[in-house]
Design a protein around this motif. Structure first.
Motif, short mmCIF file in Angstrom:
data_model
loop_
_atom_site.label_atom_id
_atom_site.label_comp_id
_atom_site.label_asym_id
_atom_site.label_seq_id
_atom_site.Cartn_x
_atom_site.Cartn_y
_atom_site.Cartn_z
N TYR A 22 0.83 -1.20 0.00
CA TYR A 22 0.00 0.00 0.00
C TYR A 22 0.87 1.25 0.00
CZ TYR A 22 -3.55 -3.43 1.18
OH TYR A 22 -4.38 -4.52 1.17
N SER A 23 1.94 1.25 0.79
CA SER A 23 2.85 2.39 0.80
C SER A 23 3.53 2.54 -0.55
CB SER A 23 3.90 2.22 1.90
OG SER A 23 3.29 2.14 3.18
N ALA B 257 1.00 3.98 -3.05
CA ALA B 257 0.77 5.41 -2.81
C ALA B 257 1.90 6.25 -3.37
CB ALA B 257 0.60 5.66 -1.31
N ASN C 291 -10.35 6.85 -4.41
CA ASN C 291 -10.24 8.25 -4.81
C ASN C 291 -11.51 8.72 -5.51
OD1 ASN C 291 -9.03 10.52 -6.81
ND2 ASN C 291 -7.72 10.30 -5.01
N HIS D 287 -7.02 7.68 0.70
CA HIS D 287 -7.26 8.08 -0.68
C HIS D 287 -8.73 8.46 -0.92
CE1 HIS D 287 -3.22 7.52 -2.02
NE2 HIS D 287 -3.17 6.40 -1.36
N PHE E 163 -5.19 2.85 3.93
CA PHE E 163 -4.97 3.17 2.52
C PHE E 163 -6.27 3.66 1.88
CE2 PHE E 163 -4.82 1.87 -1.98
CZ PHE E 163 -3.63 2.44 -2.39
N TRP F 202 -6.84 2.10 -5.06
CA TRP F 202 -6.61 3.54 -5.00
C TRP F 202 -7.62 4.28 -5.88
CZ3 TRP F 202 -5.40 6.19 -9.53
CH2 TRP F 202 -5.24 7.58 -9.37
#
Length: 306
Positions: free
Chosen positions: A148-149, A152, A288, A237, A233, A284
């Motif tokens: 996840y990091s 991102a 978003n 987002h 996460f 993501w």
């Protein structure tokens, strides 16, 4: 990432001696991450920069954990100020830090970041050559095993390429690695405190629209250690999507609608496939988009932020 990778100084640059280094103020907003802040301050205490030429301003954005025990041990190694405010968001926190800044150059980073020793000296070198410009550095994810990091950070990396494609067309840098002249920052009015996310996009858009330039310094490196779980996460987002809607609405009201650039999504999918990150990138996109739609509905109902 966009820009030069060979480490060459900008045209006309010369080595910057300690006597010629500008006075700098490093602003670090923080919210309930004392251990991350401790690691950040440790990195800032190790900067290859004369102690008397820079100050560090930590802004506690209404966190519950007392930060005195975190900052106190660093007072013999840093010119360190701690500012406290009620919870207002990172943009407002950065403004509060900038209001206390004594330096002619403002450098921003986050509490989950660890600037490398030469970070500030690299940004100061840019400032000495081009004192009217802002400068963004390079951020690297140090949690490679956290998908996840990594996802991102990949979104940001591809966004940098999209927004900073040419040598004279730099439009966006994240606020965890950004330096701007203090006088120009104040003249512009700082960050828009109504933004809880996307304040960096708004600030950079206003900076460029005002006729000011930005440059990229890839050797000014900040290591980013934002540990993300599935839940955090998605939440992060989703909030970024909400900020994106507010940014689009503000730009549209100002007569500068944001272009939808399919090439960004194409490039992100391509890079995500290479890195094996397509599943978290799909998540993501959904998060978003959901945040964007949520804020759109709230605004249509008169419930959104002004």
């Amino acid at each position: 990432m966009a820009g030069r990778r060979d480490g060459a100084a900008p045209h006309g640059a010369r080595p910057v001696s300690s006597l010629d280094l500008p006075a700098c103020s490093v602003v670090v907003p923080t919210y309930d991450r004392p251990e991350a802040l401790r690691a950040c301050l440790e990195s800032l205490a190790r900067l290859d920069y004369p102690r008397e030429r820079y100050q560090v301003i930590v802004v506690d954005d209404g966190g519950l954990a007392p930060l005195g025990p975190v900052t106190e041990p660093f007072h013999d190694r840093l010119r360190l100020d701690l500012v406290e405010q009620t919870r207002r968001g990172p943009g407002a926190a950065r403004n509060a830090g900038a209001a206390r800044a004594e330096g002619e150059l403002l450098a921003f980073t986050d509490d989950d970041c660890r600037p490398r020793p030469d970070w500030l000296r690299r940004l100061a070198g840019r400032f000495r050559v081009r004192p009217e410009e802002g400068a963004g550095g390079r951020t690297v994810n140090v949690l490679a095993r956290n998908r996840y990091s990594a996802a991102a950070q990949l979104v940001v990396d591809v966004g940098y390429v999209q927004n900073n494609s040419g040598p004279d067309d730099r439009r966006w840098f994240t606020t965890n690695n950004l330096a701007v002249p203090a006088a120009a920052f104040r003249a512009l009015g700082g960050f828009d405190p109504s933004f809880r996310t996307a304040e960096d996009r708004d600030f950079c858009s206003r900076w460029v629209a005002s006729g000011l330039a930005m440059s990229y310094e890839p050797l000014a490196v900040v290591e980013h250690a934002h540990e993300l779980t599935l839940a955090s996460f998605v939440r992060l987002h989703f909030d970024y999507g909400r900020g994106a809607f507010r940014y689009h609405r503000k730009q549209r009201r100002g007569g500068q609608p944001v272009r939808v650039e399919p090439s960004f999504y194409i490039a992100l999918a391509r890079e995500g496939r290479r890195a094996g990150l397509l599943p978290p990138l799909l998540l993501w996109h959904l998060s978003n988009t959901a945040g964007f739609a949520w804020e759109w509905v709230r605004t249509a109902r008169g419930q959104g932020e002004p």
